[in-house]
Design an enzyme around this catalytic site. Structure first.
Site, mmCIF file in Angstrom:
data_model
loop_
_atom_site.group_PDB
_atom_site.id
_atom_site.type_symbol
_atom_site.label_atom_id
_atom_site.label_comp_id
_atom_site.label_asym_id
_atom_site.label_seq_id
_atom_site.Cartn_x
_atom_site.Cartn_y
_atom_site.Cartn_z
ATOM 1 C CE LYS A 36 18.752 43.257 72.985
ATOM 2 N NZ LYS A 36 17.650 42.287 73.009
ATOM 3 C CE1 TYR A 82 38.765 31.226 46.820
ATOM 4 C CE2 TYR A 82 38.008 33.059 48.182
ATOM 5 C CZ TYR A 82 38.998 32.159 47.815
ATOM 6 O OH TYR A 82 40.222 32.187 48.451
#
Length: 358
Positions: A34, A252
């Protein structure tokens, strides 16, 4: 070229499936493919695994349909079953086995019987999908009265088989086994963790998932110790190397600060490629085969790594996970699991299939 790539290894998938087969004993093995083969590609994963197992498991009917369109004739199990009458009809056309987890699905079968094989899902403590044993017993009686519907077995799912302090699996297994025995049908309950850890849970059919993709289901035991091999290698290239001095911050938010003179490498990969943005400072990576760590916050297209003590140049390779640094290690550093790492890689990295690596 940018050089950010995901190497996929069908041979390693097949090896891991053989390992699952060996552990399963006499139980049938349905390999879970899946979520796009856990991010490896549905077709690639299914073809690599199919010859080693008895069948394939998916979550959704669309995934079962895609496997049939790829030419795979193996038995298919749809773990979430059908969602409406059209999907029920499609399951019959695809010759796909379906999981029935709720009375409304039985109601639909009563209204529109179809020639399908059904696994009745019982809730034994996971409290997700599945019916309580008494309700499941009543629904089994209804299913057995329907023309063309075949009750193939009882299914359940373990909540804590991968937990070091697991105290639930034994009681869950006892409940599921009691119902299967009463109904005189096969039992399927074992995922990867239970297949490896609990021989009694293997029953008639096992449903391995993450172990097939080279990861350990256990936080305390490495995949290599279980004879599982990496099925993918995620890598990128250094595109810049910058000197830093004590007190210089990187990235950042200035989340990493150098404690002395050194070098920081900029790597051409970021969360736009599927590398987790929440990976903290210190998350392991490997530069030219030498382990080092993230230094600074991951951005969309780049991340930065500590190059102190490493001989590195622009253009050199950085392994995000694979052979030197395992996906399980990265997942642990990020507070997640390898399933998520595999499934979130985007379309940007170039896919390279390595047929020779086993």
């Amino acid at each position: 070229m940018r050089g950010t790539r995901l190497e996929l290894r069908p041979g390693a998938l097949a090896h891991n499936a053989r390992r699952a087969r060996a552990l399963a004993g006499g139980a049938r093995v349905f390999a879970m493919v899946k979520a796009n083969g856990y991010g490896h590609g549905l077709g690639l994963a299914a073809r690599a695994l199919a010859h080693q197992v008895d069948g394939l498991g998916v979550a959704l009917m669309e995934e079962a349909q895609a496997l049939r369109h790829l030419g795979l004739a193996h038995p298919l199990l749809v773990a979430e079953g059908f969602f409406d009458a059209d999907e029920l009809a499609l399951a019959a056309r695809l010759h796909a086995e379906v999981v029935v987890h709720s009375p409304w699905q039985v109601d639909l079968l009563v209204a529109q019987p179809r020639p399908v094989g059904v696994w009745l899902k019982v809730n034994t403590g996971m409290n997700r999908l599945g019916m309580a044993p008494d309700l499941a017993r009543a629904q089994a009686a209804r299913l057995r009265g329907l023309k063309g519907v075949r009750l193939l077995g009882v299914m359940s799912h373990f909540a804590c088989a991968d937990a070091a302090d697991d105290t639930r699996t034994a009681s869950q297994l006892a409940l599921a086994r009691a119902l299967a025995t009463e109904l005189r049908v096969p039992l399927s309950a074992a995922n990867s963790a239970a297949l490896i850890r609990y021989p009694d849970a293997r029953a008639d059919r096992v449903r391995p998932g993450i172990m097939l993709y080279g990861s350990s289901p256990f936080a305390w035991r490495a995949a290599a110790d279980l004879d599982l091999r990496p099925t993918q290698r995620f890598s990128a290239r250094l595109i810049a190397i910058n000197p830093v001095q004590a007190g210089d911050s990187v990235g950042y938010g200035a989340t990493w600060t150098a404690d002395g003179p050194g070098r920081v490498g900029v790597v051409a990969v970021g969360y736009g490629d599927g590398y987790p943005r929440h990976a903290p400072n210190g998350t392991p990576v490997a530069v030219n085969g030498h382990r080092t760590r993230l230094a600074g916050r991951v951005s969309m297209d780049m991340l930065t790594v500590d190059l102190n003590g490493i001989d590195a140049r622009v253009g050199d390779e950085v392994e995000l996970w694979g052979d030197v640094v395992s996906a399980d290690e990265v997942a642990a550093a990020c507070g997640t699991i390898s399933y998520e790492l595999f499934c979130q890689i985007t379309a940007r990295p170039v896919r390279v299939i390595n047929e020779s690596t086993v």
